[in-house]
Design a protein around this motif. Structure first.
Motif, PDB file in Angstrom:
ATOM      1  N   PHE A 191       0.795  -1.160  -0.015  1.00 29.56           N
ATOM      2  CA  PHE A 191      -0.072   0.079   0.009  1.00 29.56           C
ATOM      3  C   PHE A 191       0.814   1.261   0.075  1.00 29.56           C
ATOM      4  O   PHE A 191       1.643   1.391   0.771  1.00 29.56           O
ATOM      5  CB  PHE A 191      -0.714  -0.042   1.387  1.00 29.56           C
ATOM      6  N   ASP A 192       0.468   2.253  -0.796  1.00 24.70           N
ATOM      7  CA  ASP A 192       1.187   3.639  -0.998  1.00 24.70           C
ATOM      8  C   ASP A 192       0.843   4.566  -0.103  1.00 24.70           C
ATOM      9  O   ASP A 192      -0.411   4.822  -0.430  1.00 24.70           O
ATOM     10  CB  ASP A 192       1.329   3.853  -2.400  1.00 24.70           C
ATOM     11  N   GLU A 193       1.248   4.938   0.980  1.00 26.35           N
ATOM     12  CA  GLU A 193       0.730   5.811   1.911  1.00 26.35           C
ATOM     13  C   GLU A 193       0.646   7.097   1.266  1.00 26.35           C
ATOM     14  O   GLU A 193      -0.062   8.142   1.694  1.00 26.35           O
ATOM     15  CB  GLU A 193       1.450   5.903   3.320  1.00 26.35           C
ATOM     16  N   THR A 194       1.403   7.599  -0.117  1.00 24.80           N
ATOM     17  CA  THR A 194       1.471   8.795  -0.437  1.00 24.80           C
ATOM     18  C   THR A 194       0.299   9.070  -1.508  1.00 24.80           C
ATOM     19  O   THR A 194       0.148   9.979  -2.391  1.00 24.80           O
ATOM     20  CB  THR A 194       2.684   8.968  -1.152  1.00 24.80           C
ATOM     21  N   ALA A 195      -0.396   8.007  -1.646  1.00 26.03           N
ATOM     22  CA  ALA A 195      -1.269   7.689  -3.056  1.00 26.03           C
ATOM     23  C   ALA A 195      -2.582   8.820  -2.734  1.00 26.03           C
ATOM     24  O   ALA A 195      -3.257   8.955  -3.774  1.00 26.03           O
ATOM     25  CB  ALA A 195      -1.715   6.414  -3.303  1.00 26.03           C
ATOM     26  N   GLY A 196      -2.779   9.102  -1.502  1.00 30.02           N
ATOM     27  CA  GLY A 196      -3.791  10.188  -1.494  1.00 30.02           C
ATOM     28  C   GLY A 196      -5.367   9.293  -1.100  1.00 30.02           C
ATOM     29  O   GLY A 196      -6.421  10.182  -1.477  1.00 30.02           O
ATOM     30  N   VAL A 197      -5.428   7.956  -0.962  1.00 33.03           N
ATOM     31  CA  VAL A 197      -6.660   7.385  -0.750  1.00 33.03           C
ATOM     32  C   VAL A 197      -6.398   6.699   0.654  1.00 33.03           C
ATOM     33  O   VAL A 197      -5.407   6.500   1.360  1.00 33.03           O
ATOM     34  CB  VAL A 197      -6.853   6.318  -1.661  1.00 33.03           C
ATOM     35  N   ALA A 198      -7.710   6.408   1.333  1.00 28.13           N
ATOM     36  CA  ALA A 198      -7.914   5.822   2.603  1.00 28.13           C
ATOM     37  C   ALA A 198      -7.233   4.392   2.387  1.00 28.13           C
ATOM     38  O   ALA A 198      -7.317   3.540   1.479  1.00 28.13           O
ATOM     39  CB  ALA A 198      -9.408   5.556   2.999  1.00 28.13           C
ATOM     40  N   ARG A 199      -6.714   3.950   3.742  1.00 30.02           N
ATOM     41  CA  ARG A 199      -6.054   2.641   4.032  1.00 30.02           C
ATOM     42  C   ARG A 199      -7.082   1.599   4.127  1.00 30.02           C
ATOM     43  O   ARG A 199      -7.270   1.555   5.507  1.00 30.02           O
ATOM     44  CB  ARG A 199      -4.808   2.697   5.045  1.00 30.02           C
ATOM     45  N   ASP A 200      -7.793   1.213   3.415  1.00 30.24           N
ATOM     46  CA  ASP A 200      -8.916   0.154   3.650  1.00 30.24           C
ATOM     47  C   ASP A 200      -8.495  -1.345   3.757  1.00 30.24           C
ATOM     48  O   ASP A 200      -7.253  -1.683   3.216  1.00 30.24           O
ATOM     49  CB  ASP A 200     -10.081   0.337   2.615  1.00 30.24           C
ATOM     50  N   ARG A 201      -9.046  -2.177   4.372  1.00 32.95           N
ATOM     51  CA  ARG A 201      -8.866  -3.485   4.322  1.00 32.95           C
ATOM     52  C   ARG A 201      -9.234  -4.451   3.385  1.00 32.95           C
ATOM     53  O   ARG A 201      -8.753  -5.291   2.614  1.00 32.95           O
ATOM     54  CB  ARG A 201      -9.116  -4.240   5.622  1.00 32.95           C
ATOM     55  N   TYR A 202     -10.777  -3.886   2.884  1.00 28.26           N
ATOM     56  CA  TYR A 202     -11.305  -4.640   1.786  1.00 28.26           C
ATOM     57  C   TYR A 202     -11.792  -3.693   0.823  1.00 28.26           C
ATOM     58  O   TYR A 202     -12.072  -2.532   1.045  1.00 28.26           O
ATOM     59  CB  TYR A 202     -12.736  -5.329   2.553  1.00 28.26           C
ATOM     60  N   LEU A 203     -12.027  -4.275  -0.392  1.00 30.18           N
ATOM     61  CA  LEU A 203     -12.433  -3.401  -1.490  1.00 30.18           C
ATOM     62  C   LEU A 203     -13.776  -2.912  -1.171  1.00 30.18           C
ATOM     63  O   LEU A 203     -14.216  -1.853  -1.772  1.00 30.18           O
ATOM     64  CB  LEU A 203     -12.394  -4.377  -2.695  1.00 30.18           C
ATOM     65  N   TYR A 204     -14.712  -3.635  -0.836  1.00 25.47           N
ATOM     66  CA  TYR A 204     -15.923  -3.209  -0.647  1.00 25.47           C
ATOM     67  C   TYR A 204     -16.182  -1.986   0.071  1.00 25.47           C
ATOM     68  O   TYR A 204     -17.191  -1.083  -0.077  1.00 25.47           O
ATOM     69  CB  TYR A 204     -16.769  -4.286   0.080  1.00 25.47           C
ATOM     70  N   GLN A 205     -15.214  -1.607   0.755  1.00 23.57           N
ATOM     71  CA  GLN A 205     -15.196  -0.358   1.735  1.00 23.57           C
ATOM     72  C   GLN A 205     -14.952   0.938   0.844  1.00 23.57           C
ATOM     73  O   GLN A 205     -15.531   1.818   1.015  1.00 23.57           O
ATOM     74  CB  GLN A 205     -13.942  -0.268   2.787  1.00 23.57           C
ATOM     75  N   VAL A 206     -14.291   0.581  -0.281  1.00 25.21           N
ATOM     76  CA  VAL A 206     -14.099   1.825  -1.139  1.00 25.21           C
ATOM     77  C   VAL A 206     -15.318   1.996  -1.964  1.00 25.21           C
ATOM     78  O   VAL A 206     -15.719   3.171  -2.038  1.00 25.21           O
ATOM     79  CB  VAL A 206     -12.918   1.060  -2.247  1.00 25.21           C
ATOM     80  N   TYR A 207     -16.214   1.214  -2.292  1.00 21.90           N
ATOM     81  CA  TYR A 207     -17.382   1.327  -2.911  1.00 21.90           C
ATOM     82  C   TYR A 207     -18.265   1.809  -2.111  1.00 21.90           C
ATOM     83  O   TYR A 207     -19.029   2.971  -2.376  1.00 21.90           O
ATOM     84  CB  TYR A 207     -18.258  -0.151  -3.363  1.00 21.90           C
ATOM     85  N   ARG A 208     -18.330   1.494  -0.854  1.00 24.96           N
ATOM     86  CA  ARG A 208     -19.234   2.022   0.352  1.00 24.96           C
ATOM     87  C   ARG A 208     -19.219   3.463   0.472  1.00 24.96           C
ATOM     88  O   ARG A 208     -20.028   4.309   0.830  1.00 24.96           O
ATOM     89  CB  ARG A 208     -19.369   0.983   1.571  1.00 24.96           C
ATOM     90  N   ARG A 209     -17.662   3.902   0.545  1.00 21.97           N
ATOM     91  CA  ARG A 209     -17.520   5.196   0.921  1.00 21.97           C
ATOM     92  C   ARG A 209     -17.928   5.976  -0.133  1.00 21.97           C
ATOM     93  O   ARG A 209     -18.522   7.098  -0.033  1.00 21.97           O
ATOM     94  CB  ARG A 209     -15.899   5.291   1.300  1.00 21.97           C
ATOM     95  N   ALA A 210     -17.687   5.375  -1.553  1.00 21.09           N
ATOM     96  CA  ALA A 210     -18.209   6.148  -2.791  1.00 21.09           C
ATOM     97  C   ALA A 210     -19.445   6.435  -2.789  1.00 21.09           C
ATOM     98  O   ALA A 210     -20.126   7.465  -3.142  1.00 21.09           O
ATOM     99  CB  ALA A 210     -17.399   5.755  -4.000  1.00 21.09           C
ATOM    100  N   GLU A 211     -20.185   5.341  -2.453  1.00 23.31           N
ATOM    101  CA  GLU A 211     -21.836   5.256  -2.670  1.00 23.31           C
ATOM    102  C   GLU A 211     -22.336   4.648  -1.465  1.00 23.31           C
ATOM    103  O   GLU A 211     -22.531   3.196  -1.868  1.00 23.31           O
ATOM    104  CB  GLU A 211     -22.095   4.635  -3.869  1.00 23.31           C
ATOM    105  N   PRO A 212     -22.731   5.232  -0.455  1.00 25.68           N
ATOM    106  CA  PRO A 212     -23.058   4.413   0.992  1.00 25.68           C
ATOM    107  C   PRO A 212     -24.326   3.383   0.609  1.00 25.68           C
ATOM    108  O   PRO A 212     -24.301   2.338   1.450  1.00 25.68           O
ATOM    109  CB  PRO A 212     -23.524   5.550   1.958  1.00 25.68           C
ATOM    110  N   ALA A 213     -25.178   3.596  -0.330  1.00 24.50           N
ATOM    111  CA  ALA A 213     -26.213   2.731  -0.526  1.00 24.50           C
ATOM    112  C   ALA A 213     -26.133   1.934  -1.868  1.00 24.50           C
ATOM    113  O   ALA A 213     -27.025   1.285  -2.437  1.00 24.50           O
ATOM    114  CB  ALA A 213     -27.656   3.476  -0.569  1.00 24.50           C
ATOM    115  N   TYR A 214     -24.794   1.627  -2.115  1.00 19.42           N
ATOM    116  CA  TYR A 214     -24.671   1.176  -3.389  1.00 19.42           C
ATOM    117  C   TYR A 214     -25.234  -0.549  -3.490  1.00 19.42           C
ATOM    118  O   TYR A 214     -25.112  -1.233  -2.394  1.00 19.42           O
ATOM    119  CB  TYR A 214     -23.042   1.085  -3.652  1.00 19.42           C
ATOM    120  N   THR A 215     -25.652  -0.950  -4.346  1.00 16.62           N
ATOM    121  CA  THR A 215     -26.215  -2.359  -4.626  1.00 16.62           C
ATOM    122  C   THR A 215     -25.385  -2.537  -6.089  1.00 16.62           C
ATOM    123  O   THR A 215     -25.557  -2.096  -7.108  1.00 16.62           O
ATOM    124  CB  THR A 215     -27.475  -2.384  -4.915  1.00 16.62           C
ATOM    125  N   GLY A 216     -24.597  -3.901  -6.012  1.00 17.49           N
ATOM    126  CA  GLY A 216     -23.986  -4.330  -7.109  1.00 17.49           C
ATOM    127  C   GLY A 216     -22.774  -5.113  -6.843  1.00 17.49           C
ATOM    128  O   GLY A 216     -22.476  -5.460  -5.471  1.00 17.49           O
TER     129      GLY A 216
END
Length: 316
Positions: free
Chosen positions: A95-120
């Motif tokens: 993981f690149d600490e300088t990338a400017g994104v949150a350090r999540d553990r799972y990919l689904y957290q990225v989806y949920r942060r971008a769209e909290p009510a995401y279905t898919g």
């Protein structure tokens, strides 16, 4: 059991009653443009990719980055080779600490942060706008095409030149359903009928491509184009993974003279070898799909020298 998000909650993906594998369409279809006034203008450092070295769809995107020299323009978060019960796991060691994104553990957290009510589906690749936190696209074909057109430089090769565009699109249609998606339709079939349908369509598709390559060096002509970047990742994984793991054992790629020549030729193009990690790829498939391989045994596979070393001999 594969997972998906339903109204932002992680759930088991509903089983298909017909025994067939159905890929969920991407709901994110934004576009990076060379137009400075666009919602997502081409800008160095603004965009981020979530990728897996095992995934053939991501491999196509990575090939665009490699062949067009775009890696320094986007940051990347890579997935761990082995998926968990909660889906894709982010590789913390790279993981690149300088990338400017949150350090999540799972990919689904990225989806949920971008769209909290995401279905898919929770899939890779994911193209994220770091300025707004929006997911721009999860469609690999769109991402490949926009990366080819958005960051314009006369010194960078065009992977979809106008003169070949119609043929590129025609061939992409031929390989998409029966071959690229077809290996998954075979491997994840849960009825004999679904398997038989998919396996015959897969080999019919390979026969068509074999005939095309009997008269051409690359799919659309004398130089690699976007459609080659779509086919190559599937062919690369075919003998060392799909033959065993997905029960695709009538013929291997090495049994097709033109496809074998093409696979070796493309692997030797500048920048391609660095996108290949078959050890990571085999670990992903054989250890992640426990519904297919419940014991998690990684088979010995073809001799490594017959796959990557020979193909990339002399690669730049």
């Amino acid at each position: 059991m594969p997972k998906m998000l339903i109204n932002g909650i992680l759930r088991d993906k509903p089983a298909q009653s017909d025994g067939r594998f159905h890929r969920l369409p991407s709901p994110f279809r934004g576009w990076i443009s060379s137009d400075a006034e666009a919602n997502f203008p081409a800008a160095s450092g603004r965009y981020h990719l979530y990728m897996s070295k095992a995934c053939p769809w991501c491999h196509g995107v990575d090939l665009v980055l490699a062949l067009k020299g775009l890696r320094d323009l986007l940051s990347i978060t890579w997935m761990d080779p082995v998926m968990s019960e909660d889906g894709w796991v982010i590789d913390q060691s790279s993981f690149d600490e300088t990338a400017g994104v949150a350090r999540d553990r799972y990919l689904y957290q990225v989806y949920r942060r971008a769209e909290p009510a995401y279905t898919g589906a929770i899939s890779v690749p994911v193209l994220l706008d770091k300025h707004s936190g929006q997911i721009i696209s999860t469609d690999s074909a769109d991402i490949m095409r926009m990366l080819n057109t958005a960051f314009v430089d006369a010194a960078i090769p065009d992977l979809c030149p106008t003169a070949f565009a119609a043929e590129i699109d025609r061939l992409a249609e031929i390989i998409q359903a029966p071959i690229r998606n077809g290996v998954y339709r075979v491997g994840f079939a849960t009825t004999q009928e679904a398997y038989d349908e998919a396996i015959h369509q897969l080999y019919e598709g390979l026969d068509i491509v074999e005939a095309v390559l009997n008269t051409r060096r690359f799919l659309a002509g004398p130089m690699p184009t976007e459609v080659d970047l779509k086919l190559f990742p599937t062919l690369l994984r075919f003998d060392p993974v799909y033959v065993t793991h997905f029960k695709i054992d009538r013929k291997r790629i090495k049994d097709y003279p033109a496809l074998s020549r093409y696979l070796a030729d493309f692997a030797q193009q500048p920048g391609v070898a660095e996108t290949i990690d078959l050890q990571h790829t085999r670990a992903h498939y054989f250890l992640s799909h426990r519904n297919i391989n419940p014991s998690g045994i990684i088979p010995i596979g073809p001799e490594p020298g017959n796959i990557v070393a020979d193909m990339t001999k002399g690669a730049a």
